[in-house]
Write an enzyme that holds these catalytic residues in place. Structure first.
Site, PDB file in Angstrom:
ATOM      1  N   CYS A 280       0.681  -1.022   0.021  1.00 34.75           N
ATOM      2  CA  CYS A 280       0.095   0.040   0.013  1.00 34.75           C
ATOM      3  C   CYS A 280       0.786   1.403   0.067  1.00 34.75           C
ATOM      4  CB  CYS A 280      -0.816  -0.008   1.321  1.00 34.75           C
ATOM      5  SG  CYS A 280      -2.129  -1.326   1.232  1.00 34.75           S
TER       6      CYS A 280
HETATM    7  N1  LIG Z   1      -2.739  -6.197   1.850  1.00 33.58           N
HETATM    8  C1  LIG Z   1      -3.344  -5.053   2.256  1.00 33.58           C
HETATM    9  O1  LIG Z   1      -2.771  -4.727   3.362  1.00 33.58           O
HETATM   10  C2  LIG Z   1      -4.115  -3.927   1.547  1.00 33.58           C
HETATM   11  C3  LIG Z   1      -4.760  -3.072   2.401  1.00 33.58           C
HETATM   12  C4  LIG Z   1      -5.702  -2.241   1.954  1.00 33.58           C
HETATM   13  C5  LIG Z   1      -5.797  -2.345   0.701  1.00 33.58           C
HETATM   14  N2  LIG Z   1      -5.439  -2.823  -0.084  1.00 33.58           N
HETATM   15  C6  LIG Z   1      -5.645  -3.222  -1.607  1.00 33.58           C
HETATM   16  O2  LIG Z   1      -6.592  -4.139  -1.918  1.00 33.58           O
HETATM   17  C7  LIG Z   1      -6.442  -4.653  -3.195  1.00 33.58           C
HETATM   18  C8  LIG Z   1      -5.931  -6.262  -2.999  1.00 33.58           C
HETATM   19  O3  LIG Z   1      -4.708  -6.167  -2.383  1.00 33.58           O
HETATM   20  P1  LIG Z   1      -4.418  -7.672  -1.738  1.00 33.58           P
HETATM   21  O4  LIG Z   1      -3.110  -7.357  -0.786  1.00 33.58           O
HETATM   22  O5  LIG Z   1      -5.514  -8.359  -1.110  1.00 33.58           O
HETATM   23  O6  LIG Z   1      -3.468  -8.368  -3.018  1.00 33.58           O
HETATM   24  P2  LIG Z   1      -3.355  -9.960  -3.249  1.00 33.58           P
HETATM   25  O7  LIG Z   1      -2.559  -9.990  -4.131  1.00 33.58           O
HETATM   26  O8  LIG Z   1      -3.053 -10.534  -2.043  1.00 33.58           O
HETATM   27  O9  LIG Z   1      -4.700 -10.501  -3.537  1.00 33.58           O
HETATM   28  C9  LIG Z   1      -5.338 -10.417  -4.949  1.00 33.58           C
HETATM   29  C10 LIG Z   1      -5.837 -11.732  -5.217  1.00 33.58           C
HETATM   30  O10 LIG Z   1      -6.559 -11.397  -6.550  1.00 33.58           O
HETATM   31  C11 LIG Z   1      -6.587 -12.539  -7.172  1.00 33.58           C
HETATM   32  N3  LIG Z   1      -6.904 -12.269  -8.660  1.00 33.58           N
HETATM   33  C12 LIG Z   1      -6.168 -11.409  -9.623  1.00 33.58           C
HETATM   34  N4  LIG Z   1      -6.801 -11.415 -10.675  1.00 33.58           N
HETATM   35  C13 LIG Z   1      -7.964 -11.910 -10.498  1.00 33.58           C
HETATM   36  C14 LIG Z   1      -8.954 -12.299 -11.376  1.00 33.58           C
HETATM   37  N5  LIG Z   1      -9.215 -11.731 -12.554  1.00 33.58           N
HETATM   38  N6  LIG Z   1     -10.066 -12.989 -10.964  1.00 33.58           N
HETATM   39  C15 LIG Z   1     -10.009 -13.643  -9.609  1.00 33.58           C
HETATM   40  N7  LIG Z   1      -8.974 -13.421  -8.649  1.00 33.58           N
HETATM   41  C16 LIG Z   1      -8.038 -12.536  -9.351  1.00 33.58           C
HETATM   42  C17 LIG Z   1      -4.841 -12.820  -7.116  1.00 33.58           C
HETATM   43  O11 LIG Z   1      -4.754 -14.221  -7.633  1.00 33.58           O
HETATM   44  C18 LIG Z   1      -4.859 -12.718  -5.445  1.00 33.58           C
HETATM   45  O12 LIG Z   1      -5.073 -13.922  -4.799  1.00 33.58           O
HETATM   46  C19 LIG Z   1      -5.224  -3.859  -3.860  1.00 33.58           C
HETATM   47  O13 LIG Z   1      -5.791  -2.967  -4.387  1.00 33.58           O
HETATM   48  C20 LIG Z   1      -4.693  -3.418  -2.719  1.00 33.58           C
HETATM   49  O14 LIG Z   1      -3.786  -2.295  -2.810  1.00 33.58           O
HETATM   50  C21 LIG Z   1      -4.476  -4.217   0.296  1.00 33.58           C
END
Ligand SMILES: NC(=O)c1ccc[n+]([C@@H]2O[C@H](COP(=O)([O-])OP(=O)(O)OC[C@H]3O[C@@H](n4cnc5c(N)ncnc54)[C@H](O)[C@@H]3O)[C@@H](O)[C@H]2O)c1
Length: 442
Positions: A280
């Protein structure tokens, strides 16, 4: 569409939510999506997780969790009770009343937003979009994404937003490893494309989240998230620069911050470190800066903070070079052990971790680098650096130990007792007897 009909779709969805018969889907079961899916399922809703990574699907189906804050027993129980279903294709969208999108939003090589995951998912959703369906984007993105990218695509279905389908943005605020704040007790901000969209989304999220905060638009909600993360990035940039200044002034920056933090109002402590990490803080402000660039505006604080924060791994290495130099040693050929390589203490997330930059920079200068981190236990090597056990012989053989991440499961007193030179980038050795070691702080 008549006013009566418009009320019908929203009310029908509200009824399903009220009666807990609403079928909800979460697309992307990573850190954010899995936590959210489990939270909805724990509140009694039937949740379908859609994940393209088939290995993750298999692990979840067998009751495993790959996200530290989601306990395997929770996944196991919810799968067994059929509260959580995990699939790897989109056909199920036909049966879902509400869908939360939690896919990655990384940066491209040129540090521009890469919203290709959001675009790909939206294309799938539109083929299954049906009246009475709510779509909520949770992925962090630039203001305007929901209105300008998702809405036009969903309108290709011919359905009316706010009348026949509902669209909102709600940023995830998860803080991995936080013992107190989890998904359910962290207030959730929601902004709808229309007021009706916001109301429907609010009704849904209130089932699982203690407090929902409505803002007037999806754009505002998108901006809320970027303000929160830009606030952190800029303040960390400021305190990192204060660390650089204190170094020149030969003042202990940690002492200064600790004393300043005794002020009961108007000051909030941030701490210097080896650089920004995680998915992030190093990424999100660039989404905002990029959007502003398209509007001929330069996001100056963001750019300056990024410049300082990305220079920190280089600064860490310069401290090592100087310390070795004082001992008439060169970094070229030195053995350097990096303690802690994940981006944050007590978590297993390696994304954007500054320790990886430090390893690469040191290797580029000819050092032999090893690392130790129980949170990355499954890695035998990284960037060509070997994972070594934390044994007396290992730390005795190191010309310098860099504490890059301050995991609480390391006995720092023991480390200082058996090594000659330590660079502590986190002030974790504050109360530790230095023993034989020369300890340098950031
Ligand atoms: N990790 C954090 O602490 C956090 C906190 C707040 C916001 N975010 C935001 O949330 C969003 C997700 O982050 P995250 O950390 O969970 O990412 P992540 O990479 O851990 O998870 C994303 C998931 O989406 C899946 N994916 C990708 N394309 C896909 C599709 N077309 N269909 C289905 N699944 C699909 C991936 O395989 C993965 O498992 C991002 O925008 C991030 O900036 C993350």
């Amino acid at each position: 569409m008549s006013e009566t009909k418009r009320q019908d779709w929203a009310d029908a969805l509200a009824d399903k939510i009220h009666q807990r018969t609403v079928r909800i889907g979460v697309i992307g079961l990573g850190y954010v999506g899995l936590s959210l899916a489990v939270e909805f399922a724990k509140s009694g809703l039937r949740v379908t997780g859609i994940e393209i990574d088939t290995e993750k699907v298999a692990r979840l189906r067998s009751g495993e969790s790959y996200v530290q804050d989601v306990k395997p027993y929770e996944v196991k129980g919810l799968i067994a009770d059929e509260k959580l279903l995990v699939v790897d294709d989109y056909h199920v969208l036909n049966q879902l009343d509400a869908v939360s999108i939690c896919v990655p939003t990384p940066l491209s090589k040129t540090k521009d937003p890469d919203i290709s995951y959001i675009a790909a998912v939206t294309k799938e959703i539109v083929t299954h979009l049906h009246p009475g369906q709510l779509i909520v984007l949770e992925s962090t993105t630039y203001p305007g994404t929901t209105d300008e990218v998702i809405l036009p695509e969903l309108q290709k279905s011919g359905l009316q937003v706010g009348e026949e389908f509902f669209l909102a943005f709600s940023p995830e605020r998860i803080d991995p490893g936080n013992k107190h704040y989890h998904t359910h007790n962290t207030p959730k901000v929601i902004g709808g494309v229309t007021a009706r969209c916001a109301q429907v989304a609010q009704a849904l999220y209130e089932v699982a989240i203690n407090r929902v905060v409505l803002v007037s638009s999806a754009r505002s909600a998108e901006m809320v998230k970027l303000l929160e993360n830009t606030f952190r990035a800029v303040n960390i940039g400021l305190v990192n620069e204060v660390a650089l200044m204190c170094d020149r002034l030969k003042i202990d920056v940690w002492e200064v911050i600790e004393a300043a933090a005794t002020k009961p109002f108007g000051f909030m402590p941030f701490y210097p470190g080896p650089g920004l990490g995680g998915h992030c803080i190093p990424v999100d402000p660039f989404y905002l800066a990029w959007k502003l660039k398209t509007l001929d505006y330069k996001a100056r604080f963001i750019e300056l903070a990024a410049e300082i924060n990305t220079s920190m791994p280089w600064y860490v290495v310069s401290k090592v070079v100087d310390a070795l130099n004082e001992q008439r040693k060169s970094v070229n050929g030195a053995n350097i052990l990096v303690l802690g390589i994940t981006y944050k203490r007590n978590t297993n997330d390696l994304r954007e971790s500054p320790a990886l930059d430090i390893i690469k920079i040191l290797q580029g200068k000819g050092a032999t680098v090893t690392f130790y981190d129980t949170y990355a236990a499954d890695l035998s090597s990284l960037e060509g650096a070997l994972h070594v056990p934390l044994e007396k012989e290992v730390i005795q053989a190191a010309d310098c130990v860099i504490i890059a991440t301050d995991h609480s499961n390391v006995n720092y007193e023991w480390v200082l007792d058996h090594t000659q030179l330590v660079l502590d980038t986190r002030n974790v050795t504050k109360h530790v007897n230095a023993g034989r070691a020369r300890v340098i702080k950031l």
